[in-house]
Design a protein around this motif. Structure first.
Motif, short mmCIF file in Angstrom:
data_model
loop_
_atom_site.label_atom_id
_atom_site.label_comp_id
_atom_site.label_asym_id
_atom_site.label_seq_id
_atom_site.Cartn_x
_atom_site.Cartn_y
_atom_site.Cartn_z
N LYS A 1 -16.72 2.11 -10.40
CA LYS A 1 -15.46 1.36 -10.29
C LYS A 1 -14.59 1.94 -9.17
N ALA A 2 -14.71 3.23 -8.92
CA ALA A 2 -13.93 3.85 -7.84
C ALA A 2 -14.32 3.28 -6.48
N THR A 3 -15.62 3.13 -6.23
CA THR A 3 -16.05 2.57 -4.94
C THR A 3 -15.67 1.10 -4.84
N GLY A 4 -15.73 0.39 -5.98
CA GLY A 4 -15.34 -1.02 -5.97
C GLY A 4 -13.87 -1.21 -5.66
N VAL A 5 -13.02 -0.40 -6.28
CA VAL A 5 -11.58 -0.46 -5.98
C VAL A 5 -11.35 -0.10 -4.52
N GLY A 6 -12.16 0.81 -3.99
CA GLY A 6 -12.05 1.18 -2.58
C GLY A 6 -12.30 0.00 -1.65
N ILE A 7 -13.21 -0.89 -2.03
CA ILE A 7 -13.46 -2.10 -1.24
C ILE A 7 -12.21 -2.98 -1.22
N VAL A 8 -11.55 -3.11 -2.37
CA VAL A 8 -10.33 -3.90 -2.44
C VAL A 8 -9.22 -3.27 -1.60
N ILE A 9 -9.07 -1.97 -1.69
CA ILE A 9 -8.06 -1.25 -0.92
C ILE A 9 -8.26 -1.49 0.57
N GLU A 10 -9.50 -1.40 1.01
CA GLU A 10 -9.81 -1.61 2.43
C GLU A 10 -9.50 -3.06 2.85
N HIS A 11 -9.81 -4.00 1.96
CA HIS A 11 -9.59 -5.42 2.28
C HIS A 11 -8.10 -5.74 2.37
N ILE A 12 -7.32 -5.17 1.47
CA ILE A 12 -5.87 -5.42 1.48
C ILE A 12 -5.18 -4.64 2.60
N GLY A 13 -5.64 -3.40 2.79
CA GLY A 13 -4.98 -2.51 3.74
C GLY A 13 -3.84 -1.75 3.12
N VAL A 14 -3.88 -1.56 1.80
CA VAL A 14 -2.82 -0.86 1.10
C VAL A 14 -3.05 0.65 1.16
N ASP A 15 -1.98 1.42 1.22
CA ASP A 15 -2.06 2.88 1.20
C ASP A 15 -2.45 3.33 -0.21
N GLU A 16 -3.39 4.27 -0.32
CA GLU A 16 -3.87 4.72 -1.62
C GLU A 16 -2.77 5.26 -2.52
N LYS A 17 -1.70 5.77 -1.93
CA LYS A 17 -0.63 6.31 -2.77
C LYS A 17 0.09 5.22 -3.54
N PHE A 18 -0.12 3.95 -3.15
CA PHE A 18 0.48 2.82 -3.85
C PHE A 18 -0.54 2.10 -4.73
N VAL A 19 -1.62 2.79 -5.05
CA VAL A 19 -2.68 2.23 -5.89
C VAL A 19 -2.65 2.91 -7.26
N SER A 20 -2.56 2.11 -8.31
CA SER A 20 -2.60 2.62 -9.68
C SER A 20 -3.74 1.93 -10.42
#
Length: 260
Positions: free
Chosen positions: A195-214
């Motif tokens: 699930k961590a790698t999958g969420v990473g795909i979403v983060i990359e697609h959105i372009g959001v900073d990881e510090k704003f990911v919960s």
């Protein structure tokens, strides 16, 4: 711009209608503020589309099959990681030797499902999963194994049996697969997937900073994403999950309010 990614079963949907409605209302407000919401689940996309239809679940992304299949709200595929088909066949042979006619093979949108436990299922959630998969999956086993295989799984009689089966699978295939436990289910995905790698795909697609990911979850298969990002849990979570979470919330809605 922020992202919340939530496990679905026993986290976002805990078989309490008021709790579910509160979560959905919080997600609607969250998205109206310009933020993103993802479901991160062991389920496949076909199952979540069924939930969307019957429960009006809203989301921007689905991280499905414990990270091996990621789509956006329009079902555009952002990522998929199938098994080598020879390996998939070997895993199926092993599970059939161990479990008999107990098997789940998914390509994300469809698959193959069979069980001998349907008549004896007493756990409400397990019975619901069996009934759901029986309606959603249309492929024969050979057809499923000839196409993309993104997850192979089975329902065990107990959590202890699932732990033992996980150990046996990893003893032979540790360099090729990841094995996740959820309830009494074994979920096998390709090596390096979670699930961590999958969420990473979403983060990359959105372009959001990881510090704003919960992220928030309740079971053992949620641990990789809770450890990788700002990880939280719900009060009904396993103790192992609570031990690594930053904080425990009464609901996903409470987390969303806290990070808004």
């Amino acid at each position: 711009m922020k992202l919340v990614a939530s496990d679905y079963d026993k986290t976002f949907h805990r078989h309490n209608q008021q709790d579910l409605e509160n979560n959905m209302s919080a997600v609607a407000s969250w998205r109206k503020q310009g933020n993103f919401f993802a479901i991160s689940t062991g389920r496949d996309v076909a199952s979540m589309l069924n939930e969307k239809k019957i429960r009006n679940i809203e989301y921007d992304y689905i991280v499905s099959l414990n990270g091996s299949f990621v789509v956006d709200a329009d079902n555009n595929v952002l990522f998929k990681q199938p098994f080598d088909n020879k390996l998939a066949r070997e895993l199926v042979v092993m599970l059939r030797e161990k479990m008999g006619d107990e098997l789940n093979i998914s390509n994300g949108f469809d698959g193959f499902n069979m069980t001998h436990k349907s008549a004896s299922l007493t756990n409400k959630v397990s019975k619901e999963i069996f009934d759901r998969n029986s309606k959603i999956y249309t492929k024969t086993m050979p057809a499923a194994l000839d196409g993309d295989v993104l997850l192979i799984g089975c329902l065990n009689d107990s959590f202890e049996q699932a732990v033992q089966l996980k150990q046996e699978i990893l003893l032979k295939y540790e360099q090729q697969v990841e094995v996740f436990l959820n309830l009494n289910y074994i979920n096998i995905v390709p090596k390096g997937i979670s699930k961590a790698t999958g969420v990473g795909i979403v983060i990359e697609h959105i372009g959001v900073d990881e510090k704003f990911v919960s992220v928030i979850g309740d079971d053992l298969n949620d641990i990789p994403m809770l450890e990788r990002y700002n990880g939280y849990t719900v009060n009904n979570a396993r103790e192992e999950v609570k031990a690594i979470a930053l904080k425990t919330y009464d609901s996903v809605a409470d987390l969303i309010k806290a990070v808004s």
